[in-house]
Design a protein around this motif. Structure first.
Motif, PDB file in Angstrom:
ATOM      1  N   LEU A  26      48.778  36.775  47.541  1.00  0.00           N
ATOM      2  CA  LEU A  26      48.172  38.052  46.966  1.00  0.00           C
ATOM      3  C   LEU A  26      47.613  37.573  45.503  1.00  0.00           C
ATOM      4  O   LEU A  26      46.727  38.130  44.725  1.00  0.00           O
ATOM      5  CB  LEU A  26      49.145  39.146  46.774  1.00  0.00           C
ATOM      6  N   ASP A  27      48.400  36.556  44.696  1.00  0.00           N
ATOM      7  CA  ASP A  27      47.612  36.240  43.451  1.00  0.00           C
ATOM      8  C   ASP A  27      46.599  35.403  43.525  1.00  0.00           C
ATOM      9  O   ASP A  27      45.715  35.140  42.342  1.00  0.00           O
ATOM     10  CB  ASP A  27      48.608  35.410  42.576  1.00  0.00           C
ATOM     11  N   LYS A  28      45.926  35.242  44.483  1.00  0.00           N
ATOM     12  CA  LYS A  28      44.497  34.688  44.881  1.00  0.00           C
ATOM     13  C   LYS A  28      43.472  35.693  44.901  1.00  0.00           C
ATOM     14  O   LYS A  28      42.368  35.377  45.219  1.00  0.00           O
ATOM     15  CB  LYS A  28      44.396  33.732  46.351  1.00  0.00           C
ATOM     16  N   PHE A  29      44.003  36.919  45.019  1.00  0.00           N
ATOM     17  CA  PHE A  29      42.738  38.217  44.896  1.00  0.00           C
ATOM     18  C   PHE A  29      42.502  38.720  43.511  1.00  0.00           C
ATOM     19  O   PHE A  29      43.454  39.070  42.877  1.00  0.00           O
ATOM     20  CB  PHE A  29      43.365  39.161  45.976  1.00  0.00           C
ATOM     21  N   GLN A  30      41.514  39.194  43.322  1.00  0.00           N
ATOM     22  CA  GLN A  30      40.966  39.735  42.195  1.00  0.00           C
ATOM     23  C   GLN A  30      40.210  40.918  42.842  1.00  0.00           C
ATOM     24  O   GLN A  30      39.277  41.003  43.556  1.00  0.00           O
ATOM     25  CB  GLN A  30      40.113  39.083  41.296  1.00  0.00           C
ATOM     26  N   ALA A  31      40.642  42.358  42.100  1.00  0.00           N
ATOM     27  CA  ALA A  31      39.937  43.554  42.626  1.00  0.00           C
ATOM     28  C   ALA A  31      39.413  44.222  41.417  1.00  0.00           C
ATOM     29  O   ALA A  31      40.354  44.410  40.667  1.00  0.00           O
ATOM     30  CB  ALA A  31      40.709  44.275  43.597  1.00  0.00           C
ATOM     31  N   PHE A  48      32.343  48.127  43.087  1.00  0.00           N
ATOM     32  CA  PHE A  48      33.603  47.531  43.216  1.00  0.00           C
ATOM     33  C   PHE A  48      33.329  45.858  43.631  1.00  0.00           C
ATOM     34  O   PHE A  48      32.321  45.720  44.125  1.00  0.00           O
ATOM     35  CB  PHE A  48      34.426  48.189  44.311  1.00  0.00           C
ATOM     36  N   GLU A  49      34.313  45.228  43.391  1.00  0.00           N
ATOM     37  CA  GLU A  49      34.152  43.750  43.907  1.00  0.00           C
ATOM     38  C   GLU A  49      35.675  43.350  44.123  1.00  0.00           C
ATOM     39  O   GLU A  49      36.691  43.529  43.379  1.00  0.00           O
ATOM     40  CB  GLU A  49      33.429  42.935  42.883  1.00  0.00           C
ATOM     41  N   ILE A  50      35.760  42.433  45.279  1.00  0.00           N
ATOM     42  CA  ILE A  50      36.894  41.687  45.703  1.00  0.00           C
ATOM     43  C   ILE A  50      36.811  40.333  45.647  1.00  0.00           C
ATOM     44  O   ILE A  50      35.665  40.055  46.419  1.00  0.00           O
ATOM     45  CB  ILE A  50      37.753  42.294  47.242  1.00  0.00           C
ATOM     46  N   LYS A  51      37.361  39.579  44.978  1.00  0.00           N
ATOM     47  CA  LYS A  51      37.424  38.221  45.017  1.00  0.00           C
ATOM     48  C   LYS A  51      38.359  37.382  45.568  1.00  0.00           C
ATOM     49  O   LYS A  51      39.394  37.829  45.235  1.00  0.00           O
ATOM     50  CB  LYS A  51      36.943  37.510  43.522  1.00  0.00           C
ATOM     51  N   ILE A  52      38.160  36.385  46.306  1.00  0.00           N
ATOM     52  CA  ILE A  52      39.439  35.651  46.950  1.00  0.00           C
ATOM     53  C   ILE A  52      39.287  34.161  46.539  1.00  0.00           C
ATOM     54  O   ILE A  52      38.037  33.759  46.777  1.00  0.00           O
ATOM     55  CB  ILE A  52      39.356  35.923  48.560  1.00  0.00           C
ATOM     56  N   GLN A  58      40.753  29.186  52.997  1.00  0.00           N
ATOM     57  CA  GLN A  58      40.054  28.335  53.688  1.00  0.00           C
ATOM     58  C   GLN A  58      39.205  27.240  52.837  1.00  0.00           C
ATOM     59  O   GLN A  58      38.058  26.971  53.197  1.00  0.00           O
ATOM     60  CB  GLN A  58      39.076  28.903  54.974  1.00  0.00           C
ATOM     61  N   ASN A  59      39.618  26.844  51.633  1.00  0.00           N
ATOM     62  CA  ASN A  59      39.197  25.737  50.758  1.00  0.00           C
ATOM     63  C   ASN A  59      38.023  26.377  50.082  1.00  0.00           C
ATOM     64  O   ASN A  59      36.964  25.502  49.616  1.00  0.00           O
ATOM     65  CB  ASN A  59      39.180  24.576  51.458  1.00  0.00           C
ATOM     66  N   LYS A  60      37.736  27.632  50.232  1.00  0.00           N
ATOM     67  CA  LYS A  60      36.457  28.165  49.586  1.00  0.00           C
ATOM     68  C   LYS A  60      36.815  29.555  48.746  1.00  0.00           C
ATOM     69  O   LYS A  60      37.761  30.080  48.922  1.00  0.00           O
ATOM     70  CB  LYS A  60      35.322  28.377  50.581  1.00  0.00           C
ATOM     71  N   ASN A  61      35.977  29.945  47.884  1.00  0.00           N
ATOM     72  CA  ASN A  61      36.217  31.227  47.169  1.00  0.00           C
ATOM     73  C   ASN A  61      34.953  32.087  47.698  1.00  0.00           C
ATOM     74  O   ASN A  61      34.053  31.718  48.175  1.00  0.00           O
ATOM     75  CB  ASN A  61      35.775  30.925  45.742  1.00  0.00           C
ATOM     76  N   TRP A  62      35.392  33.381  47.917  1.00  0.00           N
ATOM     77  CA  TRP A  62      34.741  34.342  48.614  1.00  0.00           C
ATOM     78  C   TRP A  62      34.700  35.596  47.772  1.00  0.00           C
ATOM     79  O   TRP A  62      35.373  35.755  46.928  1.00  0.00           O
ATOM     80  CB  TRP A  62      35.384  34.661  50.090  1.00  0.00           C
ATOM     81  N   THR A  63      33.454  36.412  47.782  1.00  0.00           N
ATOM     82  CA  THR A  63      33.430  37.769  47.329  1.00  0.00           C
ATOM     83  C   THR A  63      32.814  38.750  48.235  1.00  0.00           C
ATOM     84  O   THR A  63      32.024  38.410  48.912  1.00  0.00           O
ATOM     85  CB  THR A  63      32.688  37.540  45.955  1.00  0.00           C
ATOM     86  N   LYS A  97      41.699  51.196  45.979  1.00  0.00           N
ATOM     87  CA  LYS A  97      42.730  50.135  46.224  1.00  0.00           C
ATOM     88  C   LYS A  97      42.286  49.383  47.310  1.00  0.00           C
ATOM     89  O   LYS A  97      41.490  49.695  48.152  1.00  0.00           O
ATOM     90  CB  LYS A  97      43.969  50.456  46.275  1.00  0.00           C
ATOM     91  N   PHE A  98      43.037  48.143  47.398  1.00  0.00           N
ATOM     92  CA  PHE A  98      43.054  47.317  48.695  1.00  0.00           C
ATOM     93  C   PHE A  98      44.387  46.907  49.095  1.00  0.00           C
ATOM     94  O   PHE A  98      45.223  46.778  48.282  1.00  0.00           O
ATOM     95  CB  PHE A  98      41.910  46.085  48.516  1.00  0.00           C
ATOM     96  N   THR A  99      44.389  46.569  50.626  1.00  0.00           N
ATOM     97  CA  THR A  99      45.763  46.073  51.098  1.00  0.00           C
ATOM     98  C   THR A  99      45.090  45.189  52.152  1.00  0.00           C
ATOM     99  O   THR A  99      44.067  45.179  52.575  1.00  0.00           O
ATOM    100  CB  THR A  99      46.425  47.437  51.837  1.00  0.00           C
TER     101      THR A  99
END
Length: 188
Positions: free
Chosen positions: A111-116, A123-127, A131-136, A152-154
């Motif tokens: 969960l600490d690898k997520f930014q919302a 809105f924006e969710i960053k992961i 899988q060895n990549k960063n996603w948005t 929110k996100f779950t």
């Protein structure tokens, strides 16, 4: 077409050349932009967030990182994000819109690898490190205003479940992205 760049309570406006399309603006901006000494990251979100050419584009400005004067200056590389473009959305009830993004085993990701970030109209969710990549995944200008404090996100299995809280019960989210409508009010 105008580019509205939000920074706190201030808005800077970049007017494109006559006939310039969003694709041309994206190429002109590149993947990292310095505009009035402020860096804008992930400008590819502009192209993915708007379907009609010659629409006004709104982006959030990233706060610049203060640079300390030292004898050795190490340059920080900007973080590269891959855009998530596949999603589903619907009105859950009178006050909520649900957005679902499917990614294999995403609920097992720390969960600490997520930014919302939720704002009044975006809105924006960053992961990070999935899988060895960063996603948005995000929307630069939503169809209607959000109650950002109650959005929110779950995570559940292979899904990111994003709940966007509506400001008004009567808001009609026929699209997740802001669309111009006949007789509609574009200022909303």
């Amino acid at each position: 077409m105008k580019l509205f760049i939000h920074s706190g309570n201030a808005v800077e406006i970049y007017e494109s050349k006559l006939g310039e399309t969003i694709d041309q603006l994206q190429k002109a901006l590149g993947s990292e932009v310095l505009f009035n000494n402020r860096t804008i990251l992930n400008t590819s979100m502009l192209v993915n967030s708007f379907f009609n050419e010659n629409d006004d584009v709104i982006v959030q400005k990233v706060k610049p990182i203060p640079v300390q004067q030292t004898t050795q200056v190490s340059a920080q590389k900007p973080i590269h994000y891959n855009n998530i473009t596949k999603f589903a959305f619907w009105d859950v009830d009178d006050m909520n819109v649900r957005v679902v993004v499917e990614l294999k085993d995403i609920a097992k990701h720390p969960l600490d690898k997520f930014q919302a970030r939720f704002f009044e109209r975006s809105f924006e969710i960053k992961i990070h490190d999935y899988q060895n990549k960063n996603w948005t995944f995000g929307v630069a200008r939503t169809q209607c205003k959000l109650d950002s404090a109650n959005s929110k996100f779950t995570l559940k299995g292979d899904k990111i479940l994003i709940t966007l809280r509506k400001v008004k019960k009567e808001d009609n989210w026929f699209s997740i992205h802001k669309q111009k409508t006949i007789g509609g009010d574009d200022s909303d």
